[in-house]
Design a protein around this motif. Sequence first.
Motif, PDB file in Angstrom:
ATOM      1  N   THR A   1       0.939  -1.132  -0.272  1.00  8.28           N
ATOM      2  CA  THR A   1      -0.006   0.026   0.015  1.00  8.28           C
ATOM      3  C   THR A   1       0.755   1.261   0.057  1.00  8.28           C
ATOM      4  O   THR A   1       1.755   1.318   0.737  1.00  8.28           O
ATOM      5  CB  THR A   1      -1.047   0.099   1.156  1.00  8.28           C
ATOM      6  OG1 THR A   1      -1.814  -1.040   1.183  1.00  8.28           O
ATOM      7  CG2 THR A   1      -1.663   1.075   1.338  1.00  8.28           C
ATOM      8  N   ARG A   2       0.544   2.100  -0.834  1.00  5.83           N
ATOM      9  CA  ARG A   2       1.272   3.423  -1.221  1.00  5.83           C
ATOM     10  C   ARG A   2       0.695   4.547  -0.451  1.00  5.83           C
ATOM     11  O   ARG A   2      -0.488   4.484  -0.339  1.00  5.83           O
ATOM     12  CB  ARG A   2       1.748   3.737  -2.394  1.00  5.83           C
ATOM     13  CG  ARG A   2       2.453   2.296  -3.129  1.00  5.83           C
ATOM     14  CD  ARG A   2       2.674   2.476  -4.633  1.00  5.83           C
ATOM     15  NE  ARG A   2       1.448   2.789  -5.175  1.00  5.83           N
ATOM     16  CZ  ARG A   2       1.213   3.068  -6.688  1.00  5.83           C
ATOM     17  NH1 ARG A   2       2.260   3.649  -7.278  1.00  5.83           N
ATOM     18  NH2 ARG A   2       0.182   3.265  -7.158  1.00  5.83           N
ATOM     19  N   ARG A   3       1.470   5.675  -0.366  1.00  2.00           N
ATOM     20  CA  ARG A   3       0.818   6.987   0.056  1.00  2.00           C
ATOM     21  C   ARG A   3      -0.278   7.384  -0.889  1.00  2.00           C
ATOM     22  O   ARG A   3      -1.426   7.781  -0.449  1.00  2.00           O
ATOM     23  CB  ARG A   3       1.915   8.006   0.109  1.00  2.00           C
ATOM     24  CG  ARG A   3       1.446   9.252   0.580  1.00  2.00           C
ATOM     25  CD  ARG A   3       2.387  10.180   0.690  1.00  2.00           C
ATOM     26  NE  ARG A   3       1.641  11.531   1.622  1.00  2.00           N
ATOM     27  CZ  ARG A   3       1.959  11.555   3.012  1.00  2.00           C
ATOM     28  NH1 ARG A   3       2.492  10.527   3.569  1.00  2.00           N
ATOM     29  NH2 ARG A   3       1.485  12.595   3.525  1.00  2.00           N
ATOM     30  N   GLU A   4      -0.333   6.921  -2.136  1.00  2.00           N
ATOM     31  CA  GLU A   4      -1.280   7.194  -2.995  1.00  2.00           C
ATOM     32  C   GLU A   4      -2.457   6.754  -2.990  1.00  2.00           C
ATOM     33  O   GLU A   4      -3.778   7.170  -2.983  1.00  2.00           O
ATOM     34  CB  GLU A   4      -0.858   7.042  -4.719  1.00  2.00           C
ATOM     35  CG  GLU A   4       0.326   7.844  -5.164  1.00  2.00           C
ATOM     36  CD  GLU A   4       1.569   7.503  -4.650  1.00  2.00           C
ATOM     37  OE1 GLU A   4       1.917   6.411  -3.844  1.00  2.00           O
ATOM     38  OE2 GLU A   4       2.478   8.164  -4.919  1.00  2.00           O
ATOM     39  N   ASP A   5      -2.619   5.444  -2.321  1.00  2.00           N
ATOM     40  CA  ASP A   5      -3.776   4.995  -1.785  1.00  2.00           C
ATOM     41  C   ASP A   5      -4.426   5.265  -0.881  1.00  2.00           C
ATOM     42  O   ASP A   5      -5.801   5.498  -0.627  1.00  2.00           O
ATOM     43  CB  ASP A   5      -3.511   3.287  -1.412  1.00  2.00           C
ATOM     44  CG  ASP A   5      -2.774   2.505  -2.712  1.00  2.00           C
ATOM     45  OD1 ASP A   5      -3.212   2.674  -3.924  1.00  2.00           O
ATOM     46  OD2 ASP A   5      -1.626   1.898  -2.602  1.00  2.00           O
TER      47      ASP A   5
ATOM     48  N   VAL B   1       6.412   5.051   4.001  1.00  2.00           N
ATOM     49  CA  VAL B   1       4.918   5.818   4.030  1.00  2.00           C
ATOM     50  C   VAL B   1       4.643   5.631   5.728  1.00  2.00           C
ATOM     51  O   VAL B   1       4.189   6.450   6.203  1.00  2.00           O
ATOM     52  CB  VAL B   1       4.102   5.033   3.189  1.00  2.00           C
ATOM     53  CG1 VAL B   1       2.723   5.570   3.397  1.00  2.00           C
ATOM     54  CG2 VAL B   1       4.233   5.508   1.730  1.00  2.00           C
TER      55      VAL B   1
ATOM     56  N   THR C   1       5.562  -3.155   5.378  1.00  2.00           N
ATOM     57  CA  THR C   1       6.643  -3.969   4.723  1.00  2.00           C
ATOM     58  C   THR C   1       7.737  -4.298   5.863  1.00  2.00           C
ATOM     59  O   THR C   1       8.413  -5.428   5.534  1.00  2.00           O
ATOM     60  CB  THR C   1       7.159  -3.500   3.764  1.00  2.00           C
ATOM     61  OG1 THR C   1       7.719  -2.184   3.832  1.00  2.00           O
ATOM     62  CG2 THR C   1       6.039  -3.593   2.489  1.00  2.00           C
TER      63      THR C   1
ATOM     64  N   ILE D   1       1.686  -1.561   4.366  1.00  2.44           N
ATOM     65  CA  ILE D   1       2.247  -0.213   3.650  1.00  2.44           C
ATOM     66  C   ILE D   1       3.524  -0.264   3.655  1.00  2.44           C
ATOM     67  O   ILE D   1       4.505  -0.972   4.501  1.00  2.44           O
ATOM     68  CB  ILE D   1       1.894   0.706   5.138  1.00  2.44           C
ATOM     69  CG1 ILE D   1       0.436   0.629   5.659  1.00  2.44           C
ATOM     70  CG2 ILE D   1       2.144   2.257   4.662  1.00  2.44           C
ATOM     71  CD1 ILE D   1       0.332   1.455   6.978  1.00  2.44           C
ATOM     72  N   GLU D   2       3.926   0.637   2.378  1.00  2.00           N
ATOM     73  CA  GLU D   2       5.282   0.642   2.299  1.00  2.00           C
ATOM     74  C   GLU D   2       5.958   1.482   3.430  1.00  2.00           C
ATOM     75  O   GLU D   2       5.579   2.226   4.103  1.00  2.00           O
ATOM     76  CB  GLU D   2       5.666   1.796   1.074  1.00  2.00           C
ATOM     77  CG  GLU D   2       5.476   1.043  -0.163  1.00  2.00           C
ATOM     78  CD  GLU D   2       5.529   2.041  -1.349  1.00  2.00           C
ATOM     79  OE1 GLU D   2       5.688   3.131  -1.297  1.00  2.00           O
ATOM     80  OE2 GLU D   2       5.406   1.511  -2.767  1.00  2.00           O
TER      81      GLU D   2
END
Length: 224
Positions: free
Chosen positions: A20-24, A84, A116, A80-81
């Motif tokens: 899951t990235r910040r954009e999500d 992030v 992660t 989550i990365e």
Amino acid sequence: MPRIAVLGLHLEANAFAPPTRREDFARQCLVQGEAVSTLARSEASHLPAEIPGFYRRMDATGPWCAVPLLVAAAPPGGPIEQAVFLDLLDAMRRGLAAALPLDGIYLASHGASSATGEQDSDGVIAAMIRQVVGPAVPVVCSHDLHCNVSELLVESVDALVVYRTNPHVDMAARAAESADLLRRIAGRRALRAGLRPAAAGSAFRHPADRSRPLCRAHRRGRGR
């Protein structure tokens, strides 16, 4: 009047899914500061349902000063990365430190997140809060009923309130319960005097069918 900080992170993580990235978070919910209060008191918002539910109950039960910090939510996905997660954690930490002194904390998180590089992200957030505010400030946390309850989480919060229904139709009600608990213990240290947190409301029931096997087992366990 009590100064209550509000923050949370919502993600149901699956290690087999892409990170899951910040954009999500940005696409679903990533709100900081007074914008949290504005959305929580609006007729409709994209905040997790616990946040408006908490505000409604606190507003209805007496004066208080909301100290909104950060609310992040993303669709179910991978962990989550790590970068992030650390950024979100640092933003929460800096917000808490700048807001001191506080009379209570409401942590509204899904309870099944991970990063992660950190499996117990929810416990890490709770421990960070406790480290910043110290042992005397009550911390009440609400989670999904299938939350991951670690020793770190248990040691860091005063009360854990979980949803009672699946599908989840009682998120606002559990937030109201959290608000009542915070009002009851704000400024006191009773629940930290050698007691473990109270886990409130794990009924595990489907709202339309109380005859399901897990519901029956839970009723037997509660002597009902």
